[in-house]
Enzyme design. Sequence first.
Site, PDB file in Angstrom:
ATOM      1  N   ASP A  16       0.813  -1.277  -0.178  1.00 44.58           N
ATOM      2  CA  ASP A  16      -0.129  -0.478   0.223  1.00 44.58           C
ATOM      3  C   ASP A  16       0.578   1.322   0.017  1.00 44.58           C
ATOM      4  O   ASP A  16       0.846   1.937  -0.719  1.00 44.58           O
ATOM      5  CB  ASP A  16      -0.499   0.164   0.773  1.00 44.58           C
ATOM      6  CG  ASP A  16      -1.678  -0.881   0.969  1.00 44.58           C
ATOM      7  OD1 ASP A  16      -2.315  -1.385  -0.235  1.00 44.58           O
ATOM      8  OD2 ASP A  16      -3.128  -1.028   1.851  1.00 44.58           O
ATOM      9  N   ARG A  97       1.810   5.755  16.925  1.00 42.29           N
ATOM     10  CA  ARG A  97       1.701   6.695  15.630  1.00 42.29           C
ATOM     11  C   ARG A  97       1.429   8.186  15.795  1.00 42.29           C
ATOM     12  O   ARG A  97       1.741   9.161  14.861  1.00 42.29           O
ATOM     13  CB  ARG A  97      -0.058   6.515  15.908  1.00 42.29           C
ATOM     14  CG  ARG A  97      -0.614   5.241  14.977  1.00 42.29           C
ATOM     15  CD  ARG A  97       0.634   4.732  14.008  1.00 42.29           C
ATOM     16  NE  ARG A  97      -0.175   3.387  13.830  1.00 42.29           N
ATOM     17  CZ  ARG A  97       0.973   2.826  12.985  1.00 42.29           C
ATOM     18  NH1 ARG A  97       1.740   3.079  12.573  1.00 42.29           N
ATOM     19  NH2 ARG A  97       0.478   0.919  12.375  1.00 42.29           N
ATOM     20  N   ASP A 126      -5.622   4.235  12.604  1.00 40.19           N
ATOM     21  CA  ASP A 126      -4.611   4.775  11.998  1.00 40.19           C
ATOM     22  C   ASP A 126      -4.546   5.726  11.159  1.00 40.19           C
ATOM     23  O   ASP A 126      -3.758   6.874  11.870  1.00 40.19           O
ATOM     24  CB  ASP A 126      -4.023   3.091  11.313  1.00 40.19           C
ATOM     25  CG  ASP A 126      -3.002   2.787  12.177  1.00 40.19           C
ATOM     26  OD1 ASP A 126      -3.122   2.483  13.633  1.00 40.19           O
ATOM     27  OD2 ASP A 126      -2.867   1.986  11.827  1.00 40.19           O
ATOM     28  N   SER A 177      -2.413  -9.348   8.323  1.00 38.45           N
ATOM     29  CA  SER A 177      -2.303  -8.127   8.306  1.00 38.45           C
ATOM     30  C   SER A 177      -1.823  -7.917  10.135  1.00 38.45           C
ATOM     31  O   SER A 177      -2.038  -8.011  10.862  1.00 38.45           O
ATOM     32  CB  SER A 177      -3.585  -6.880   7.662  1.00 38.45           C
ATOM     33  OG  SER A 177      -3.221  -5.976   8.602  1.00 38.45           O
TER      34      SER A 177
HETATM   35  N1  ARG Z   1      -6.523  -2.522  16.616  1.00 44.92           N
HETATM   36  C1  ARG Z   1      -5.075  -2.158  17.108  1.00 44.92           C
HETATM   37  C2  ARG Z   1      -5.088  -0.607  17.371  1.00 44.92           C
HETATM   38  O1  ARG Z   1      -5.525   0.296  16.364  1.00 44.92           O
HETATM   39  C3  ARG Z   1      -4.123  -2.272  15.610  1.00 44.92           C
HETATM   40  C4  ARG Z   1      -3.855  -1.658  15.076  1.00 44.92           C
HETATM   41  C5  ARG Z   1      -2.967  -2.072  13.451  1.00 44.92           C
HETATM   42  N2  ARG Z   1      -2.214  -1.361  12.284  1.00 44.92           N
HETATM   43  C6  ARG Z   1      -2.245  -1.736  10.939  1.00 44.92           C
HETATM   44  N3  ARG Z   1      -1.772  -0.194  10.463  1.00 44.92           N
HETATM   45  N4  ARG Z   1      -2.610  -3.251  10.675  1.00 44.92           N
HETATM   46  O2  ARG Z   1      -4.153  -0.027  17.659  1.00 44.92           O
END
Ligand code: ARG
Length: 401
Positions: A16, A97, A126, A177
């Site tokens: 991506d 983040r 994210d 993922s």
């Molecule tokens: N659900 C988790 C969070 O919001 C993990 C997110 C994982 N992010 C990703 N781009 N795979 O913190």
Amino acid sequence: MGQPKKVVLAYSGGVDTSVCIPYLKKEYGIETVIAFAADLGQGDELELIRQKAIDAGASEALVGDLIKPFVEEFAFPAIRSNALYEGRYPLSTALARPLIARSLVELARELDADAVAHGCTGKGNDQVRFDVGIASLAPDLQVLTPAREWAMSREETIAYGERYGIPAPVSKKSPYSIDLNLLGRSIEAGALEDPMVAPPEEVFAMTSSIDNAPEHAEEIEIVFEGGNPVSMNGERLNPVPLISHANALAGKHGFGRLDIIENRVVGIKSREIYETPGLLLLILAHKELESLTLTSDVLRIKNQLERQWADLVYQGLWFSPLKDAIDSFIDRTQIYVNGLVRIRLHKGNATVIGRSSPSNSLYVPEMATYGSDDKFEHELAKGFIYIWGLPSRLWAGIQRK
Ligand code: ARG
């Protein structure tokens, strides 16, 4: 806002974010794409990732070593806050983040870029954390989000990439993922999308299975100063090695796996598998030391603020006035959190078996004891209870009439 010419893109090396590079150039008319890869201790080959970005058409590819600030400015405050989103998730991904957002903004300023970009999709958390983080630090900076707008399926994205020399991911690619950093791993998608399907052993990388964990328990000691962990098993460690060490110890014993249904900011319930051994171990120990060193009223209020803190971080509000204000409260409490916690690790469990604080323990033996050196004035309890129970006694008397 005018048409941006120069963009700093948060780059991971995945399909991506790689496709974002030609996409920004062709579809958004960006002249210069600068890829920025953050080293958060995920163990990637960053030189390879840098090369990948260049191959995909980036004018420049930069790597930022963010491990130290990640642990010191983000993970340690989370430990001090005993931060668990919805009571369980220690925010391993969420904490990274705001740091990436901050780095993007700093780089954009330094390189005189007129926008930043990320490759998050429109249904995750994210994107919220990046967009709000960036907006809170640089309200004037444009944020370009190609993956939220291109409406391509996974296959279409791969095909688009191939047209611009981005190789398709190797055939037997993992169906999951995964997001990872020094604090832990988050695993989603594939068979895990069925909440009834147990996570297969292959999804884990930092923690042992219960079966393979050592038969014998191991006792460890963690020392905290001012609410920060500073040593393990008598060895003084800087923050980064301390987290690595905690990961290794807890992971070896199979502690730190989570399998939960989580409420995302955008309203979706998602099934999440995490492994965050060190962070969960340190929060457990820290919380225990607080129960020895903080008064009950401070503990109660702190506990309420901790939930709020975790919500703010999860929801992308790291750089917010409420978060700042709660941090001030938490920092004020942590000056008392000094001492030692002993924990037994065994077959997926971490059990507190001892705690001490020579300088700040509020546990007063001659108050607590049932032995002969008891100093508590038992007879005074009578008067206290008479007044404490008075409203109940009066109420009961009136109901009876
Ligand atoms: N659900 C988790 C969070 O919001 C993990 C997110 C994982 N992010 C990703 N781009 N795979 O913190």
